[in-house]
Design a protein around this motif. Structure first.
Motif, mmCIF file in Angstrom:
data_model
loop_
_atom_site.group_PDB
_atom_site.id
_atom_site.type_symbol
_atom_site.label_atom_id
_atom_site.label_comp_id
_atom_site.label_asym_id
_atom_site.label_seq_id
_atom_site.Cartn_x
_atom_site.Cartn_y
_atom_site.Cartn_z
ATOM 1 N N LEU A 6 31.296 45.486 27.708
ATOM 2 C CA LEU A 6 30.046 45.464 27.043
ATOM 3 C C LEU A 6 29.040 44.505 27.903
ATOM 4 O O LEU A 6 28.060 44.535 27.937
ATOM 5 C CB LEU A 6 30.254 44.823 25.528
ATOM 6 C CG LEU A 6 29.234 45.139 24.539
ATOM 7 C CD1 LEU A 6 28.433 46.400 24.545
ATOM 8 C CD2 LEU A 6 29.207 44.279 23.323
ATOM 9 N N THR A 7 29.668 43.335 28.276
ATOM 10 C CA THR A 7 29.062 42.214 28.844
ATOM 11 C C THR A 7 28.690 42.887 30.399
ATOM 12 O O THR A 7 27.434 42.867 30.854
ATOM 13 C CB THR A 7 30.093 40.999 29.466
ATOM 14 O OG1 THR A 7 30.340 40.456 28.226
ATOM 15 C CG2 THR A 7 29.133 40.221 30.367
ATOM 16 N N ALA A 8 29.409 43.719 30.890
ATOM 17 C CA ALA A 8 28.975 44.440 32.221
ATOM 18 C C ALA A 8 27.912 45.644 31.936
ATOM 19 O O ALA A 8 26.795 45.563 32.834
ATOM 20 C CB ALA A 8 30.140 45.361 32.837
ATOM 21 N N THR A 9 28.000 46.058 30.843
ATOM 22 C CA THR A 9 26.842 47.138 30.538
ATOM 23 C C THR A 9 25.457 46.462 30.477
ATOM 24 O O THR A 9 24.276 46.930 30.814
ATOM 25 C CB THR A 9 27.053 47.711 29.199
ATOM 26 O OG1 THR A 9 28.281 48.868 29.332
ATOM 27 C CG2 THR A 9 26.022 48.720 28.758
ATOM 28 N N PHE A 10 25.661 45.156 29.501
ATOM 29 C CA PHE A 10 24.238 44.280 29.383
ATOM 30 C C PHE A 10 23.756 43.692 30.633
ATOM 31 O O PHE A 10 22.463 43.852 30.611
ATOM 32 C CB PHE A 10 24.433 43.638 28.126
ATOM 33 C CG PHE A 10 24.267 44.199 26.886
ATOM 34 C CD1 PHE A 10 23.111 45.017 26.442
ATOM 35 C CD2 PHE A 10 25.395 44.132 25.917
ATOM 36 C CE1 PHE A 10 23.201 45.333 25.174
ATOM 37 C CE2 PHE A 10 25.406 44.593 24.728
ATOM 38 C CZ PHE A 10 24.326 45.283 24.426
ATOM 39 N N ALA A 11 24.596 43.351 31.327
ATOM 40 C CA ALA A 11 24.145 42.803 32.512
ATOM 41 C C ALA A 11 23.709 43.834 33.742
ATOM 42 O O ALA A 11 22.501 43.434 33.993
ATOM 43 C CB ALA A 11 25.485 42.149 33.422
ATOM 44 N N ALA A 12 24.115 45.025 33.556
ATOM 45 C CA ALA A 12 23.405 46.156 34.231
ATOM 46 C C ALA A 12 22.236 46.562 33.748
ATOM 47 O O ALA A 12 21.149 46.810 34.498
ATOM 48 C CB ALA A 12 24.567 47.251 34.260
ATOM 49 N N LEU A 13 22.107 46.633 32.422
ATOM 50 C CA LEU A 13 20.886 46.850 31.957
ATOM 51 C C LEU A 13 19.786 45.946 31.923
ATOM 52 O O LEU A 13 18.532 46.043 31.661
ATOM 53 C CB LEU A 13 20.794 47.455 30.463
ATOM 54 C CG LEU A 13 21.912 48.656 30.183
ATOM 55 C CD1 LEU A 13 22.114 48.538 28.512
ATOM 56 C CD2 LEU A 13 21.258 49.827 30.473
ATOM 57 N N ALA A 14 20.029 44.694 32.293
ATOM 58 C CA ALA A 14 19.182 43.617 32.259
ATOM 59 C C ALA A 14 17.923 43.960 33.563
ATOM 60 O O ALA A 14 16.931 43.239 33.248
ATOM 61 C CB ALA A 14 19.893 42.287 32.618
ATOM 62 N N ASP A 15 18.279 44.527 34.411
ATOM 63 C CA ASP A 15 17.381 44.703 35.534
ATOM 64 C C ASP A 15 16.412 46.034 35.234
ATOM 65 O O ASP A 15 16.936 46.990 35.032
ATOM 66 C CB ASP A 15 18.209 44.964 36.827
ATOM 67 C CG ASP A 15 17.122 44.966 37.837
ATOM 68 O OD1 ASP A 15 16.619 46.124 38.487
ATOM 69 O OD2 ASP A 15 17.019 43.868 38.431
ATOM 70 N N PRO A 16 15.029 45.926 35.427
ATOM 71 C CA PRO A 16 14.276 46.886 35.120
ATOM 72 C C PRO A 16 14.609 48.201 36.103
ATOM 73 O O PRO A 16 14.382 49.479 35.802
ATOM 74 C CB PRO A 16 12.738 46.314 35.232
ATOM 75 C CG PRO A 16 12.722 45.139 36.015
ATOM 76 C CD PRO A 16 14.385 44.590 35.724
#
Length: 116
Positions: A6-16
């Motif tokens: 979940l952390t990896a997913t949100f970190a990946a989604l943090a960048d436009p």
């Protein structure tokens, strides 16, 4: 160091840029050249973004002859959506409780005014 999915997913989604890449891949497979077209950045920069998305499990690359098409893997997005939905339900319950409390206060208000 292990990072939970979940952390990896949100970190990946943090960048436009990565979100835009995922939006493009939602329409179908694409190679790095195709993914780089709408951006003012090099293919190596796009490849770095793809590596982040791959580590998060959001993208897979296959080998088809010399091309390496990328494909969206949506399962991690489902886990993130489920996490957000849990907290959305929490906030909806909180707002419902607040609304009920405000309704209760409004019902009490006229009787309080009569006492004056």
């Amino acid at each position: 160091m292990h990072v939970d999915p979940l952390t990896a997913t949100f970190a990946a989604l943090a960048d436009p840029t990565r979100r835009a890449i995922l939006a493009r891949l939602a329409r179908g497979e694409a190679n790095v050249t195709e993914l780089a077209e709408p951006f003012a950045m090099s293919q190596p920069a796009i490849s770095k973004h793809l590596k982040v998305l791959e580590r998060a499990g959001l993208v897979t690359r296959t080998r088809a002859r010399q091309a390496r098409p990328c494909r969206l893997e949506a399962a991690p997005l489902k886990a993130a959506a489920d996490w957000v939905a849990y907290y959305r339900a929490y906030w909806e319950r909180s707002f419902d409780q607040l609304a009920a409390h405000l309704d209760e206060l409004q019902l009490q208000e006229p009787s309080d005014e009569r006492k004056d």
